[in-house]
Motif scaffolding. Sequence first.
Motif, PDB file in Angstrom:
ATOM      1  N   UNK A  60     -28.357  77.515  84.869  1.00  0.00           N
ATOM      2  CA  UNK A  60     -28.055  78.271  83.657  1.00  0.00           C
ATOM      3  C   UNK A  60     -27.724  79.716  84.019  1.00  0.00           C
ATOM      4  N   UNK A  61     -27.434  80.523  83.004  1.00  0.00           N
ATOM      5  CA  UNK A  61     -26.997  81.896  83.236  1.00  0.00           C
ATOM      6  C   UNK A  61     -28.067  82.709  83.961  1.00  0.00           C
ATOM      7  N   UNK A  62     -29.319  82.553  83.583  1.00  0.00           N
ATOM      8  CA  UNK A  62     -30.390  83.304  84.235  1.00  0.00           C
ATOM      9  C   UNK A  62     -30.519  82.908  85.700  1.00  0.00           C
ATOM     10  N   UNK A  63     -30.405  81.626  85.986  1.00  0.00           N
ATOM     11  CA  UNK A  63     -30.509  81.176  87.372  1.00  0.00           C
ATOM     12  C   UNK A  63     -29.334  81.685  88.209  1.00  0.00           C
ATOM     13  N   UNK A  64     -28.140  81.667  87.622  1.00  0.00           N
ATOM     14  CA  UNK A  64     -26.968  82.167  88.338  1.00  0.00           C
ATOM     15  C   UNK A  64     -27.047  83.672  88.575  1.00  0.00           C
ATOM     16  N   UNK A  65     -27.856  84.371  87.784  1.00  0.00           N
ATOM     17  CA  UNK A  65     -27.993  85.823  87.910  1.00  0.00           C
ATOM     18  C   UNK A  65     -29.239  86.224  88.699  1.00  0.00           C
ATOM     19  N   UNK A  66     -29.955  85.261  89.277  1.00  0.00           N
ATOM     20  CA  UNK A  66     -31.182  85.549  90.008  1.00  0.00           C
ATOM     21  C   UNK A  66     -30.883  85.968  91.446  1.00  0.00           C
ATOM     22  N   UNK A  67     -31.273  87.192  91.827  1.00  0.00           N
ATOM     23  CA  UNK A  67     -31.087  87.609  93.217  1.00  0.00           C
ATOM     24  C   UNK A  67     -32.276  87.167  94.076  1.00  0.00           C
ATOM     25  N   UNK A  68     -32.113  87.240  95.350  1.00  0.00           N
ATOM     26  CA  UNK A  68     -33.173  86.950  96.312  1.00  0.00           C
ATOM     27  C   UNK A  68     -33.370  88.221  97.130  1.00  0.00           C
ATOM     28  N   UNK A  69     -34.496  88.898  96.885  1.00  0.00           N
ATOM     29  CA  UNK A  69     -34.745  90.175  97.569  1.00  0.00           C
ATOM     30  C   UNK A  69     -34.652  89.977  99.079  1.00  0.00           C
ATOM     31  N   UNK A  70     -34.125  90.923  99.798  1.00  0.00           N
ATOM     32  CA  UNK A  70     -33.838  92.296  99.394  1.00  0.00           C
ATOM     33  C   UNK A  70     -32.418  92.502  98.879  1.00  0.00           C
ATOM     34  N   UNK A  71     -31.619  91.468  98.760  1.00  0.00           N
ATOM     35  CA  UNK A  71     -30.237  91.617  98.315  1.00  0.00           C
ATOM     36  C   UNK A  71     -30.142  91.563  96.793  1.00  0.00           C
ATOM     37  N   UNK A  72     -29.033  92.046  96.269  1.00  0.00           N
ATOM     38  CA  UNK A  72     -28.742  91.914  94.843  1.00  0.00           C
ATOM     39  C   UNK A  72     -27.745  90.785  94.606  1.00  0.00           C
ATOM     40  N   UNK A  73     -27.370  90.087  95.680  1.00  0.00           N
ATOM     41  CA  UNK A  73     -26.405  88.990  95.595  1.00  0.00           C
ATOM     42  C   UNK A  73     -26.970  87.855  94.736  1.00  0.00           C
ATOM     43  N   UNK A  74     -26.088  87.259  93.919  1.00  0.00           N
ATOM     44  CA  UNK A  74     -26.475  86.121  93.075  1.00  0.00           C
ATOM     45  C   UNK A  74     -25.462  84.996  93.243  1.00  0.00           C
ATOM     46  N   UNK A  75     -25.853  83.810  92.811  1.00  0.00           N
ATOM     47  CA  UNK A  75     -24.927  82.674  92.863  1.00  0.00           C
ATOM     48  C   UNK A  75     -23.758  82.877  91.906  1.00  0.00           C
ATOM     49  N   UNK A  76     -24.020  83.447  90.735  1.00  0.00           N
ATOM     50  CA  UNK A  76     -22.927  83.763  89.818  1.00  0.00           C
ATOM     51  C   UNK A  76     -21.982  84.796  90.411  1.00  0.00           C
ATOM     52  N   UNK A  77     -22.551  85.793  91.079  1.00  0.00           N
ATOM     53  CA  UNK A  77     -21.735  86.791  91.757  1.00  0.00           C
ATOM     54  C   UNK A  77     -20.877  86.181  92.845  1.00  0.00           C
TER      55      UNK A  77
ATOM     56  N   UNK B  38     -21.202  92.481  90.087  1.00  0.00           N
ATOM     57  CA  UNK B  38     -22.076  93.005  89.042  1.00  0.00           C
ATOM     58  C   UNK B  38     -21.794  92.411  87.670  1.00  0.00           C
ATOM     59  N   UNK B  39     -20.542  92.205  87.345  1.00  0.00           N
ATOM     60  CA  UNK B  39     -20.185  91.712  86.003  1.00  0.00           C
ATOM     61  C   UNK B  39     -20.503  90.237  85.812  1.00  0.00           C
ATOM     62  N   UNK B  40     -20.703  89.504  86.890  1.00  0.00           N
ATOM     63  CA  UNK B  40     -20.968  88.062  86.777  1.00  0.00           C
ATOM     64  C   UNK B  40     -22.235  87.763  85.989  1.00  0.00           C
ATOM     65  N   UNK B  41     -23.202  88.648  86.023  1.00  0.00           N
ATOM     66  CA  UNK B  41     -24.464  88.415  85.305  1.00  0.00           C
ATOM     67  C   UNK B  41     -24.246  88.288  83.798  1.00  0.00           C
ATOM     68  N   UNK B  42     -23.195  88.896  83.275  1.00  0.00           N
ATOM     69  CA  UNK B  42     -22.891  88.812  81.852  1.00  0.00           C
ATOM     70  C   UNK B  42     -22.024  87.621  81.476  1.00  0.00           C
ATOM     71  N   UNK B  43     -21.595  86.848  82.454  1.00  0.00           N
ATOM     72  CA  UNK B  43     -20.735  85.690  82.208  1.00  0.00           C
ATOM     73  C   UNK B  43     -21.579  84.429  82.114  1.00  0.00           C
ATOM     74  N   UNK B  44     -21.183  83.536  81.234  1.00  0.00           N
ATOM     75  CA  UNK B  44     -21.886  82.256  81.116  1.00  0.00           C
ATOM     76  C   UNK B  44     -21.535  81.369  82.308  1.00  0.00           C
TER      77      UNK B  44
END
Length: 179
Positions: free
Chosen positions: A40-57, A97-103
Amino acid sequence: MGMSDAQRTDTPLRADEVTTLRAFLDFHRDTLRWKTDGLDQAQLATPLAPTTMTLGGLLKHLAFVEQNWTIQVLHGRPSLAPFDDAPWDEDHDWEWHSAAGDSPQELRVLYDAMVAASDHAIDEALARDGLDTLAAREHRHGGGRFSLRWILVHLIEEYARHNGHADLLREAVDGLTGQ
């Protein structure tokens, strides 16, 4: 989950250069689809520290990479939407960065559209001069124009690196593992 490891494109053990390169590119595209499928959107926007990279990104970044190398660099055409009017001057990592706002659906539709446009651009270049087709744009640091061969190998390299990131991110999100 809809896609599985078994549904990825098989890479041939013996094939001509074009078939081999395109199969490896498709294998890596499928790997990214698999690593981002069913989230889902929250999971795609979840980073793994120490990076801010996400699967949606990653999805949005690789959508950008596809169209950048095959539409802009290879053919010298303008960037495709939504990358054409993104605020790059304000945020050089806008796609990340903008990917977090995308479904999830928006990200997948964008990614698949850019892959389709990229494949069409690759087909056009192959029909012209094959893997020896030279890009419209030159390397920004000199050395001349890229060949289509170089661009395809670079896309494979880009995916291979980022699919390693996707492995780690997906495992952190829900425990899914696999290559």
